[in-house]
Design a protein around this motif. Structure first.
Motif, PDB file in Angstrom:
ATOM      1  N   SER A 203     -14.867  12.806  -0.668  1.00  0.00           N
ATOM      2  CA  SER A 203     -13.898  12.503  -1.730  1.00  0.00           C
ATOM      3  C   SER A 203     -12.547  12.101  -1.151  1.00  0.00           C
ATOM      4  O   SER A 203     -11.870  11.221  -1.663  1.00  0.00           O
ATOM      5  CB  SER A 203     -13.763  13.673  -2.706  1.00  0.00           C
ATOM      6  OG  SER A 203     -13.301  14.819  -2.047  1.00  0.00           O
ATOM      7  N   LYS A 204     -12.184  12.719  -0.033  1.00  0.00           N
ATOM      8  CA  LYS A 204     -10.886  12.356   0.576  1.00  0.00           C
ATOM      9  C   LYS A 204     -10.952  11.021   1.301  1.00  0.00           C
ATOM     10  O   LYS A 204      -9.980  10.271   1.340  1.00  0.00           O
ATOM     11  CB  LYS A 204     -10.424  13.449   1.534  1.00  0.00           C
ATOM     12  CG  LYS A 204      -9.488  14.448   0.914  1.00  0.00           C
ATOM     13  CD  LYS A 204     -10.118  15.482   0.026  1.00  0.00           C
ATOM     14  CE  LYS A 204     -10.152  15.227  -1.441  1.00  0.00           C
ATOM     15  NZ  LYS A 204     -10.721  16.306  -2.222  1.00  0.00           N
TER      16      LYS A 204
ATOM     17  N   ILE B 297     -28.944  28.248   9.706  1.00  0.00           N
ATOM     18  CA  ILE B 297     -30.061  27.629   8.973  1.00  0.00           C
ATOM     19  C   ILE B 297     -29.473  26.807   7.835  1.00  0.00           C
ATOM     20  O   ILE B 297     -28.570  27.278   7.130  1.00  0.00           O
ATOM     21  CB  ILE B 297     -30.973  28.719   8.369  1.00  0.00           C
ATOM     22  CG1 ILE B 297     -31.514  29.627   9.474  1.00  0.00           C
ATOM     23  CG2 ILE B 297     -32.128  28.098   7.589  1.00  0.00           C
ATOM     24  CD1 ILE B 297     -32.085  30.921   8.951  1.00  0.00           C
TER      25      ILE B 297
HETATM   26  C1  LIG Z   1     -15.867  16.852  -4.804  1.00  0.00           C
HETATM   27  C2  LIG Z   1     -15.297  18.001  -4.035  1.00  0.00           C
HETATM   28  C3  LIG Z   1     -14.073  17.864  -3.404  1.00  0.00           C
HETATM   29  C4  LIG Z   1     -13.542  18.910  -2.657  1.00  0.00           C
HETATM   30  N1  LIG Z   1     -12.322  18.748  -2.046  1.00  0.00           N
HETATM   31  C5  LIG Z   1     -11.801  19.740  -1.296  1.00  0.00           C
HETATM   32  C6  LIG Z   1     -10.565  19.569  -0.602  1.00  0.00           C
HETATM   33  O1  LIG Z   1      -9.951  18.517  -0.681  1.00  0.00           O
HETATM   34  N2  LIG Z   1     -10.085  20.582   0.158  1.00  0.00           N
HETATM   35  C7  LIG Z   1     -10.751  21.770   0.272  1.00  0.00           C
HETATM   36  O2  LIG Z   1     -10.269  22.663   0.983  1.00  0.00           O
HETATM   37  N3  LIG Z   1     -11.927  21.974  -0.380  1.00  0.00           N
HETATM   38  C8  LIG Z   1     -12.457  20.993  -1.156  1.00  0.00           C
HETATM   39  N4  LIG Z   1     -13.662  21.168  -1.800  1.00  0.00           N
HETATM   40  C9  LIG Z   1     -14.343  22.467  -1.688  1.00  0.00           C
HETATM   41  C10 LIG Z   1     -15.155  22.563  -0.392  1.00  0.00           C
HETATM   42  O3  LIG Z   1     -16.047  21.497  -0.272  1.00  0.00           O
HETATM   43  C11 LIG Z   1     -15.886  23.874  -0.411  1.00  0.00           C
HETATM   44  O4  LIG Z   1     -14.933  24.900  -0.580  1.00  0.00           O
HETATM   45  C12 LIG Z   1     -16.650  24.139   0.877  1.00  0.00           C
HETATM   46  O5  LIG Z   1     -17.591  23.132   1.116  1.00  0.00           O
HETATM   47  C13 LIG Z   1     -17.364  25.479   0.791  1.00  0.00           C
HETATM   48  O6  LIG Z   1     -17.926  25.746   2.032  1.00  0.00           O
HETATM   49  P1  LIG Z   1     -19.093  26.801   2.225  1.00  0.00           P
HETATM   50  O7  LIG Z   1     -18.961  27.309   3.609  1.00  0.00           O
HETATM   51  O8  LIG Z   1     -19.110  27.761   1.113  1.00  0.00           O
HETATM   52  O9  LIG Z   1     -20.456  25.936   2.227  1.00  0.00           O
HETATM   53  P2  LIG Z   1     -20.896  24.573   1.579  1.00  0.00           P
HETATM   54  O10 LIG Z   1     -20.063  23.458   2.100  1.00  0.00           O
HETATM   55  O11 LIG Z   1     -20.990  24.716   0.112  1.00  0.00           O
HETATM   56  O12 LIG Z   1     -22.348  24.412   2.204  1.00  0.00           O
HETATM   57  C14 LIG Z   1     -23.386  25.334   1.938  1.00  0.00           C
HETATM   58  C15 LIG Z   1     -24.640  24.919   2.688  1.00  0.00           C
HETATM   59  O13 LIG Z   1     -25.621  25.929   2.498  1.00  0.00           O
HETATM   60  C16 LIG Z   1     -26.892  25.308   2.391  1.00  0.00           C
HETATM   61  N5  LIG Z   1     -27.813  26.220   1.691  1.00  0.00           N
HETATM   62  C17 LIG Z   1     -27.694  26.684   0.417  1.00  0.00           C
HETATM   63  N6  LIG Z   1     -28.707  27.530   0.137  1.00  0.00           N
HETATM   64  C18 LIG Z   1     -29.481  27.595   1.242  1.00  0.00           C
HETATM   65  C19 LIG Z   1     -30.660  28.323   1.579  1.00  0.00           C
HETATM   66  N7  LIG Z   1     -31.248  29.182   0.715  1.00  0.00           N
HETATM   67  N8  LIG Z   1     -31.210  28.116   2.803  1.00  0.00           N
HETATM   68  C20 LIG Z   1     -30.631  27.271   3.700  1.00  0.00           C
HETATM   69  N9  LIG Z   1     -29.513  26.580   3.431  1.00  0.00           N
HETATM   70  C21 LIG Z   1     -28.927  26.750   2.228  1.00  0.00           C
HETATM   71  C22 LIG Z   1     -26.623  24.016   1.634  1.00  0.00           C
HETATM   72  O14 LIG Z   1     -27.623  23.040   1.905  1.00  0.00           O
HETATM   73  C23 LIG Z   1     -25.249  23.608   2.191  1.00  0.00           C
HETATM   74  O15 LIG Z   1     -25.405  22.707   3.276  1.00  0.00           O
HETATM   75  C24 LIG Z   1     -14.241  20.134  -2.553  1.00  0.00           C
HETATM   76  C25 LIG Z   1     -15.482  20.284  -3.182  1.00  0.00           C
HETATM   77  C26 LIG Z   1     -16.019  19.232  -3.918  1.00  0.00           C
HETATM   78  C27 LIG Z   1     -17.360  19.417  -4.567  1.00  0.00           C
END
Ligand SMILES: Cc1cc2nc3c(=O)[nH]c(=O)nc-3n(C[C@H](O)[C@H](O)[C@H](O)COP(=O)(O)OP(=O)(O)OC[C@H]3O[C@@H](n4cnc5c(N)ncnc54)[C@H](O)[C@@H]3O)c2cc1C
Length: 483
Positions: A52-53, A34
């Motif tokens: 960003s990359k 979801i």
């Molecule tokens: C600018 C920037 C640059 C980055 N560069 C790097 C990099 O070069 N290398 C690297 O390894 N990492 C990098 N990161 C970190 C990386 O993006 C994150 O570590 C990663 O995206 C985390 O993944 P995640 O699985 O926690 O979910 P996320 O990618 O944070 O996604 C979470 C999802 O959950 C959804 N969501 C939230 N709450 C709800 C809800 N209640 N119901 C339904 N959906 C929901 C959101 O809409 C989102 O789509 C960077 C981050 C940023 C901000």
């Protein structure tokens, strides 16, 4: 399935949700992802890692940054690269990433649902769509992979135009002539140095006296020197007192009585766990001061054993790379499928200009832990490949145990650092020693040769234990550089 709709429901389609879903699909379980956003991929695909990359690569290509020591910067920087130039490639890459993800989900029979999820009971969630409809669904196991949201304190007058957070930054209509960045964390440092490479006047403001504290200080000194040389005005120890939106620019007053004026302000001082919409009270889960969830770092189970959490929502290291790994491990555990334990050493990549990457311990950490060590250093300009590429900067630092000769940490700053670090990661996880770098031939000319140089640098100064001398004699061949 014990009468539930799904074996596993995953909330969030970022890297950790994605890896968990594909793993569950491969195990032929009923899995649903979801996401509140209508396009899959999470922060990683839409506002974080990939954009960003892509932006970095586009900037370095269009500006001719990598060849600047031979030909100067490309004429396009002086003529100003436009925001449209940067966005064109961005949208192509993002569309492709989403297509690949959708295809992977289809192939692995992963169901998806667009809407905001909240718990209504231990095994039940409610999903609200943008159209205002709600659906209730049940599952045996849940994975919270909701990531983070930008931290937006009240004293920052965000307007989505001249004062923006990290998620809004890439929506910019025009490249500013001057940019102030508050927060010298990974995201702030990456964007500040990228825009400086485009000849934008950048001021990077950090309240603390130090930055990126998890990285070796010698590397940070080298990095600081390089970014200052590239034009970044780095203001450490500069707490922000007041930010004023002055229409076409921003005025920032610092507590040390200095002042910064810029066309645009990027506020990049932290992110918060995206947990507030989840109604965690319904399942008895608590969060910390940054809205993050605590888990067992081996299984990724929360305090409620059938509910797992992975990715940025559990905090450090908050990387897409580690999130992918965590998601897969959590899915295997939740679906009672044995898998290999995670290796202890993972790389940390910072895609600043220049880039940095580390694996293992820093020199400061070794000193704190009282571990006797030796250091090997190589400068990229000492390698022939470095000369050919016109690299004036860049270094690799290797930390080795004096007791076991094992590699304890490698820190790299400079071109290719995020690729090169994987050699260190492999050697460390395979329990390799300094001898690996001395005994093995490296492609020539390569930047990887820096490992050989740093290895020899340390090897020549390290005491050799008696019993080891016998083994060494046998192993040494006439070509050995030590002979
Ligand atoms: C600018 C920037 C640059 C980055 N560069 C790097 C990099 O070069 N290398 C690297 O390894 N990492 C990098 N990161 C970190 C990386 O993006 C994150 O570590 C990663 O995206 C985390 O993944 P995640 O699985 O926690 O979910 P996320 O990618 O944070 O996604 C979470 C999802 O959950 C959804 N969501 C939230 N709450 C709800 C809800 N209640 N119901 C339904 N959906 C929901 C959101 O809409 C989102 O789509 C960077 C981050 C940023 C901000």
């Amino acid at each position: 399935m014990n009468g539930h709709d799904y074996d596993l429901i995953i909330i969030g389609s970022g890297p950790s949700g994605r890896a968990a879903a594909i793993q569950a699909g491969k195990l032929k379980r009923r899995v649903l992802v979801i996401d509140r956003k209508d396009r899959l991929g999470g922060v990683s695909v839409h506002t974080g890692t990939i954009p960003s990359k892509t932006l970095r690569e586009t900037m370095l290509n269009l500006s001719g940054w990598r060849e600047r020591s031979f030909y100067g910067l490309s004429y396009r920087v002086k003529d100003r690269i436009s925001a449209e130039d940067l966005k064109a490639r961005l949208h192509m890459t993002l569309d492709y990433e989403v297509d690949v993800l959708e295809h992977q989900f289809n192939r692995n029979h992963v169901d998806t649902l667009n809407g905001l999820a909240r718990f209504v009971g231990p095994h039940e969630i409610e999903v609200a769509t943008e159209a205002g409809e709600t659906t209730r669904l049940t599952a045996s196991k849940f994975l919270i992979a909701t990531g983070t949201k930008t931290y937006r304190p009240d004293y920052v007058p965000f307007n989505g135009r001249t004062v923006v957070d990290g998620d809004e930054f890439l929506e910019m209509e025009a490249i500013p002539r001057s940019l102030a960045v508050i927060g010298a964390g990974v995201i702030g440092v990456e964007y500040a140095t990228m825009f400086s490479a485009l000849d934008v006047r950048v001021t990077l403001i950090e309240p603390r006296e130090t930055f990126l504290d998890f990285i070796d200080r010698r590397l940070i000194e080298d990095f600081t020197h390089q970014i200052r040389e590239n034009g970044v005005d780095l203001r450490l120890g500069s707490a922000v007192e007041r930010i004023e939106d002055a229409g076409d620019h921003v005025e920032i007053s610092l507590a040390n009585k200095r002042h910064v004026r810029a066309e645009m302000l990027l506020f990049a001082a932290g992110r918060m766990g995206a947990t507030s919409a989840l109604n965690l009270d319904a399942v008895g889960l608590k969060t910390d001061h940054r809205n993050r969830i605590a888990v067992d770092r081996r299984t990724y189970q929360t305090a409620v054993p059938h509910i797992y959490a992975t990715g940025d929502v559990i905090g450090h290291p908050s990387l897409a790379s580690t999130s992918l790994q965590q998601g897969r491990v959590a899915a295997c555990h939740a679906l009672e499928t044995p898998t290999l334990p995670e290796s202890p050493w993972y790389p940390y990549g910072i895609y600043s200009v220049p880039e940095m990457s580390t694996c293992g311990m820093s020199e400061e950490e070794l000193q704190e832990r009282g571990i006797p060590y030796e250091v090997g250093v190589a400068r990229f300009r000492e390698t022939s490949r470095g000369h050919i590429m016109g690299l004036e900067h860049g270094m690799l630092k290797m930390l080795l145990s004096l007791k076991t000769r094992r590699v304890l940490g490698v820190q790299i700053v400079g071109e290719g650092a995020t690729e090169l670090i994987h050699i260190a990661q492999a050697v460390m996880n395979l329990k390799g020693t300094v001898d690996y770098f001395v005994q093995n031939t490296f492609n020539y000319p390569t930047l990887a040769e820096a490992y050989k140089i740093a290895g020899l640098d340390a090897f020549n100064r390290m005491p050799i234990p008696e019993e080891f001398k016998v083994r060494r004699k046998e192993a040494i061949t006439p070509e050995d550089p030590q002979n």
